[in-house]
Enzyme design. Structure first.
Site, short mmCIF file in Angstrom:
data_model
loop_
_atom_site.label_atom_id
_atom_site.label_comp_id
_atom_site.label_asym_id
_atom_site.label_seq_id
_atom_site.Cartn_x
_atom_site.Cartn_y
_atom_site.Cartn_z
N ASP A 1 0.81 -1.22 0.00
CA ASP A 1 0.00 0.00 0.00
C ASP A 1 0.84 1.27 0.00
OD1 ASP A 1 0.90 -0.54 2.59
OD2 ASP A 1 -1.08 -1.03 3.35
N GLU B 1 -9.87 -2.09 5.17
CA GLU B 1 -10.54 -1.84 6.45
C GLU B 1 -11.77 -2.75 6.61
OE1 GLU B 1 -8.97 -0.23 8.57
OE2 GLU B 1 -8.62 1.88 8.12
N ASN C 1 -7.91 -3.34 14.24
CA ASN C 1 -9.29 -3.62 13.79
C ASN C 1 -9.34 -4.76 12.77
OD1 ASN C 1 -8.32 -2.49 11.43
ND2 ASN C 1 -9.70 -0.73 11.41
N HIS D 1 -7.47 -5.01 10.00
CA HIS D 1 -7.14 -4.73 8.60
C HIS D 1 -5.84 -5.42 8.19
CE1 HIS D 1 -5.01 -0.77 9.89
NE2 HIS D 1 -4.07 -1.61 9.54
C1 F6R Z 1 1.35 -1.69 6.22
C2 F6R Z 1 0.03 -2.29 6.29
C3 F6R Z 1 -0.77 -2.36 7.53
C4 F6R Z 1 0.04 -2.66 8.80
C5 F6R Z 1 -0.86 -2.58 10.04
C6 F6R Z 1 -0.08 -2.81 11.31
O1 F6R Z 1 1.89 -1.76 4.92
O2 F6R Z 1 -0.41 -2.70 5.28
O3 F6R Z 1 -1.77 -3.33 7.38
O4 F6R Z 1 0.62 -3.91 8.69
O5 F6R Z 1 -1.49 -1.34 10.10
O6 F6R Z 1 0.80 -1.73 11.50
P1 F6R Z 1 1.94 -1.77 12.63
O7 F6R Z 1 2.90 -2.81 12.20
O8 F6R Z 1 2.56 -0.40 12.58
O9 F6R Z 1 1.28 -2.09 13.91
#
Ligand code: F6R
Length: 242
Positions: free
Chosen positions: A67, A143, A136, A138
């Protein structure tokens, strides 16, 4: 889904780095799917050491990130382009012709999402996808409520996601409201998947992933029917699983 329980963040990072190294060792022309955020930082650090030590062949490797924030140029300090350059691409001297992220500053982001999806297909799909998990549920920036049939698309970020990621920005209002993300179906097409989770903050999400049924309100649960998913989680992240 196979679960590997490790002691802590460091062990999670080392085990995940071993998976990446093993993949490249067996198939130097692998296509890796990569994630950003706090979770994989240690994995990239450990992988860089292993790649140097084992002299892994990296010239045929291709990477696609999950992303990128809408509106941020590759040079923006909070862009995922910048994150990847800093944490992985520059230290390993991977070239820009083998490392891909969606262009967040594209004039037409919907068109860019379609182009990115096509590029993944043109490279034969992803061999090994690395994932983190949002509190959550994702994965990527898919989301809660995102269709399990979704392909790379533009996603509105939930307020809780923007808050969780505000730690990287000067002000929380600076966190973009939308991002381009691989879709759930794009992720599910990967031949194998590793999901990383570390710390107390992720324990409810990991519990839901392991114990609850597959539903679009909890995006990570899509992984439950994938034949090759490995969750690498530390004791704290697994502490709510009964
Ligand atoms: C990042 C991504 C997100 C993260 C998720 C957890 O490229 O796609 O899904 O993996 O938000 O983020 P952290 O690792 O910062 O807790």
């Amino acid at each position: 889904m196979r679960v590997i329980q490790v002691k802590d963040y460091q062990e999670m990072s080392d085990v995940a780095a071993d998976f990446l190294a093993g993949q490249i060792f067996h198939k130097p022309h692998s296509v890796l799917g990569l994630a950003t955020g706090g979770t994989p930082e240690g994995t990239y650090k450990s992988f860089i050491q292993k790649a140097r030590h084992k002299e892994l062949p990296l010239s045929e490797l291709t990477t696609f990130n999950l992303d990128e924030y809408e509106g941020l140029s590759p040079e923006h300090p909070n862009s995922y382009h910048m994150y990847m350059n800093e944490h992985l691409f520059q230290p390993l001297e991977l070239s820009s012709t083998q490392t891909y992220l969606p262009k967040g500053d594209a004039e037409n982001v919907e068109k860019e999402a379609r182009r990115y999806e096509q590029m993944i297909q043109d490279h034969g799909g992803i061999d090994l996808q690395l994932l983190g998990i949002g509190e959550n549920g994702h994965i990527g920036f898919n989301e809660p409520g995102t269709s399990f049939t979704s392909r790379t698309h533009v996603e509105h970020l939930k307020p809780t996601t923007r808050e969780a990621n505000a730690r990287y920005f000067e002000k929380k209002e600076d966190v973009p409201e939308r991002a381009i993300t691989m879709g759930i179906a794009t992720i599910m097409d990967s031949r194998s998947i590793i999901l990383l989770a570390s710390g107390d903050r992720k324990k409810q999400a990991v519990k839901k992933l392991v114990e609850e049924v597959r539903k679009e309100e909890f995006p990570a649960s899509s992984l439950k029917i994938h034949p090759y998913v490995t969750i690498i989680a530390d004791e704290a992240a697994l502490s709510a699983v009964s």
